[in-house]
Design an enzyme around this catalytic site. Structure first.
Site, short mmCIF file in Angstrom:
data_model
loop_
_atom_site.label_atom_id
_atom_site.label_comp_id
_atom_site.label_asym_id
_atom_site.label_seq_id
_atom_site.Cartn_x
_atom_site.Cartn_y
_atom_site.Cartn_z
CG HIS A 55 9.18 -56.27 72.04
ND1 HIS A 55 8.30 -55.38 72.60
CD2 HIS A 55 10.39 -55.99 72.60
CE1 HIS A 55 8.92 -54.60 73.45
NE2 HIS A 55 10.21 -54.95 73.46
CD GLU A 57 3.93 -57.68 70.87
OE1 GLU A 57 3.18 -57.12 71.68
OE2 GLU A 57 5.12 -57.99 71.13
CB CYS A 85 5.37 -51.87 73.95
SG CYS A 85 6.41 -52.29 72.53
CB CYS A 88 4.64 -54.21 69.50
SG CYS A 88 6.20 -55.01 69.98
#
Length: 157
Positions: A55, A57, A85, A88
């Protein structure tokens, strides 16, 4: 509180999202800023790396820790084009990021207000949260990407 730099930094995150989309990844970009300077960037790489942790992040946090020489990202702001999410949001809490500014809301997995807000739970750190910055542009990037993906899959049938 939103300031003018928030829009500038979100535009930079959007450019990273476009880079991700150009490589077939979901168009999500993230940057981490401290003292008005970008210290780290990240973008989705789940497909390329074949890794659920890919991801934007997570990549940005990892890069910021390396750049700043420690895991506590005190004084940092994260700009990300999509609401984080649960994974993260947890990483943001653990990294002690002070402020999170995101663009589009994620009604399926958003953990900063849409599905739940992990930042409101009694953890030892609570980042300031600002959602909806350049929301329309961030949402459009995602909508167009997934529409084009569906269209290309249908044309292969």
């Amino acid at each position: 509180m939103i300031n003018e730099l928030d829009f500038d930094f979100m535009k930079r995150a959007l450019s990273l999202a476009k880079e991700a989309a150009d490589e077939g990844e979901a168009p999500i970009g993230a940057i981490i800023v401290r003292d008005g300077k970008i210290v780290s960037v990240g973008r989705n790489r789940r497909e390329k790396d074949k890794n659920a942790l890919g991801h934007a992040e997570i990549e940005a946090i990892d890069n910021a820790c390396k750049t700043l020489g420690g895991w506590r990202l005190i004084g940092c702001t994260m700009y990300v084009t999509l609401e984080p999410c649960p994974m993260c949001a947890g990483a943001i809490i653990n990294a002690r990021i002070e402020r999170v500014v995101f663009g589009a809301y994620d009604k399926k997995a958003g953990s900063c207000g849409s599905v739940t807000n992990l930042f409101e739970l009694p953890y030892n750190h609570k980042p300031e949260l600002i959602g909806g910055v350049l929301e329309e542009e961030c949402s459009l990037a995602l909508t167009e990407f997934f529409r084009d993906l569906r269209t290309s899959k249908q044309s292969l049938k």
